[in-house]
Write a protein that holds these residues in place. Structure first.
Motif, PDB file in Angstrom:
ATOM      1  N   GLY A   1       0.792  -1.229   0.000  1.00 48.36           N
ATOM      2  CA  GLY A   1       0.000   0.000   0.000  1.00 48.36           C
ATOM      3  C   GLY A   1       0.819   1.271   0.000  1.00 48.36           C
ATOM      4  N   SER A   2       2.124   1.177   0.223  1.00 46.70           N
ATOM      5  CA  SER A   2       2.993   2.355   0.199  1.00 46.70           C
ATOM      6  C   SER A   2       3.308   2.742  -1.232  1.00 46.70           C
ATOM      7  N   THR A   3       3.250   4.015  -1.528  1.00 49.00           N
ATOM      8  CA  THR A   3       3.601   4.489  -2.863  1.00 49.00           C
ATOM      9  C   THR A   3       5.114   4.569  -3.006  1.00 49.00           C
ATOM     10  N   ARG A   4       5.572   4.681  -4.240  1.00 50.61           N
ATOM     11  CA  ARG A   4       7.015   4.833  -4.456  1.00 50.61           C
ATOM     12  C   ARG A   4       7.546   6.077  -3.758  1.00 50.61           C
ATOM     13  N   GLY A   5       6.774   7.156  -3.837  1.00 44.50           N
ATOM     14  CA  GLY A   5       7.203   8.393  -3.200  1.00 44.50           C
ATOM     15  C   GLY A   5       7.338   8.248  -1.706  1.00 44.50           C
TER      16      GLY A   5
ATOM     17  N   PHE B   1      22.447   6.784  -7.401  1.00 46.33           N
ATOM     18  CA  PHE B   1      22.721   5.578  -8.187  1.00 46.33           C
ATOM     19  C   PHE B   1      21.995   4.366  -7.614  1.00 46.33           C
ATOM     20  N   SER B   2      21.736   4.373  -6.327  1.00 44.51           N
ATOM     21  CA  SER B   2      20.945   3.302  -5.736  1.00 44.51           C
ATOM     22  C   SER B   2      19.527   3.323  -6.293  1.00 44.51           C
ATOM     23  N   CYS B   3      19.037   4.535  -6.601  1.00 42.63           N
ATOM     24  CA  CYS B   3      17.693   4.676  -7.168  1.00 42.63           C
ATOM     25  C   CYS B   3      17.676   4.434  -8.674  1.00 42.63           C
ATOM     26  N   ILE B   4      18.782   4.661  -9.340  1.00 42.11           N
ATOM     27  CA  ILE B   4      18.848   4.491 -10.790  1.00 42.11           C
ATOM     28  C   ILE B   4      18.980   3.020 -11.176  1.00 42.11           C
TER      29      ILE B   4
ATOM     30  N   ALA C   1      17.163  11.756  -7.582  1.00 48.56           N
ATOM     31  CA  ALA C   1      16.919  10.370  -7.175  1.00 48.56           C
ATOM     32  C   ALA C   1      15.423  10.114  -6.990  1.00 48.56           C
ATOM     33  N   ASN C   2      14.722  11.084  -6.436  1.00 46.82           N
ATOM     34  CA  ASN C   2      13.281  10.953  -6.223  1.00 46.82           C
ATOM     35  C   ASN C   2      12.545  10.811  -7.557  1.00 46.82           C
ATOM     36  N   VAL C   3      12.866  11.694  -8.494  1.00 40.55           N
ATOM     37  CA  VAL C   3      12.199  11.676  -9.801  1.00 40.55           C
ATOM     38  C   VAL C   3      12.492  10.384 -10.545  1.00 40.55           C
ATOM     39  N   LEU C   4      13.749   9.977 -10.571  1.00 42.67           N
ATOM     40  CA  LEU C   4      14.142   8.790 -11.328  1.00 42.67           C
ATOM     41  C   LEU C   4      13.600   7.508 -10.698  1.00 42.67           C
ATOM     42  N   PHE C   5      13.549   7.467  -9.379  1.00 43.95           N
ATOM     43  CA  PHE C   5      13.017   6.274  -8.710  1.00 43.95           C
ATOM     44  C   PHE C   5      11.542   6.081  -9.029  1.00 43.95           C
ATOM     45  N   GLN C   6      10.794   7.166  -9.073  1.00 42.69           N
ATOM     46  CA  GLN C   6       9.367   7.051  -9.336  1.00 42.69           C
ATOM     47  C   GLN C   6       9.065   6.735 -10.803  1.00 42.69           C
ATOM     48  N   ARG C   7      10.018   7.001 -11.682  1.00 38.18           N
ATOM     49  CA  ARG C   7       9.794   6.752 -13.105  1.00 38.18           C
ATOM     50  C   ARG C   7      10.451   5.474 -13.616  1.00 38.18           C
ATOM     51  N   LYS C   8      11.328   4.891 -12.821  1.00 34.19           N
ATOM     52  CA  LYS C   8      12.114   3.756 -13.311  1.00 34.19           C
ATOM     53  C   LYS C   8      11.265   2.500 -13.487  1.00 34.19           C
ATOM     54  N   ASN C   9      11.729   1.669 -14.394  1.00 33.62           N
ATOM     55  CA  ASN C   9      11.110   0.347 -14.593  1.00 33.62           C
ATOM     56  C   ASN C   9      11.820  -0.635 -13.695  1.00 33.62           C
TER      57      ASN C   9
END
Length: 266
Positions: free
Chosen positions: A112-116, A179-182, A255-263
């Protein structure tokens, strides 16, 4: 908002690592303080005279006239850079990249937690641990100095020095966390997340050798941690620390933006 349950769990899971690094830095801080003699000079000064190139390379070639200068040279020249850096790299990789790689991120997101929300929580845990480590080292230095060398430590200068090193490690942590998020694989995140920090440290070591290599200092973030400027409260020290904070904010924001958009293979 952050996930309070996740935050508490992550803090509980990281206290042992935090304790280990606190103990390591306690050992080095107390050892260095025992080597300071305000009347005769530092015992390390003689070693520096015998091996000036090596001491310069690791940043231990500054002034030791006062206690704060002594700590700046022999503790903040390399030790307070390397160990907190290793600490934040390990946590940065653990909180995002490792969870994606081993599949536990799928559990968090399916609960139930969102990526953000997950990102903010893990980021907050990382920064909390970093702040606790630097705060502990700062308090340790103040307490030990007050017992061993009463009235010898310029407290204001020492606090500015620790503020500067906190800004530096926030920037390095931001790069590792980015880079951990990428990266989806832990190995890749470790290569780039730790690799950039290691590169900065090695370049700074080469630049410390002076001569033709001195200009390499412009290719590393370590130059923005100006110990001497912070000690004398020069404007240069403050705006360089400000640049480090801006780098940290930029890296964490990206990192926030890329984590939420990454596959992610969840």
């Amino acid at each position: 908002m952050v996930n309070k349950a996740l935050y508490v769990t992550e803090m509980k899971n990281s206290w042992k690592l935090l304790l280990i690094f606190c103990l390591i830095l306690t050992m080095y801080t107390t050892i260095m303080l025992t080597m300071f003699d305000p009347s005769l000079g530092s015992a390390l000064d003689e070693f520096a005279k015998m091996m000036p190139e090596i001491m310069s390379m690791v940043g231990m070639n500054g002034s030791t006239a006062t206690l704060v200068h002594f700590l700046s040279t022999y503790l903040y020249g390399m030790l307070m850079i390397v160990f907190p850096f290793l600490f934040t790299v390990l946590l940065s990789l653990k909180y995002i990249a490792k969870k994606v790689d081993n599949g536990s991120m799928a559990y968090l997101l399916s609960s139930g937690s969102t990526r953000g929300c997950v990102w903010r929580t893990e980021c907050f845990v990382l920064l909390t641990n970093l702040l606790l480590l630097i705060a502990y080292c700062t308090l340790l230095g103040l307490v030990c100095s007050s017992f061993m060398f009463p009235q010898d430590l310029d407290v204001a200068a020492y606090l500015r020095l620790n503020f500067g090193v906190l800004c530096l490690h926030m920037a390095l942590a931001g790069i590792s966390f980015l880079f951990s998020c990428i990266c989806n694989e832990y190995r890749q995140a470790a290569t780039f997340g730790a690799g950039f920090g290691i590169y900065f440290i090695l370049v700074q070591m080469l630049a410390n050798m002076k001569g033709n290599l001195e200009n390499m200092k412009y290719a590393t973030l370590m130059t923005l941690f100006d110990r001497d400027a912070l000690i004398v409260n020069a404007a240069k020290g403050w705006y360089m620390s400000g640049i480090l904070l801006l780098i940290a904010i930029g890296c964490f924001s990206a990192a926030n933006v890329l984590f939420q958009r990454k596959n992610m293979s969840l």
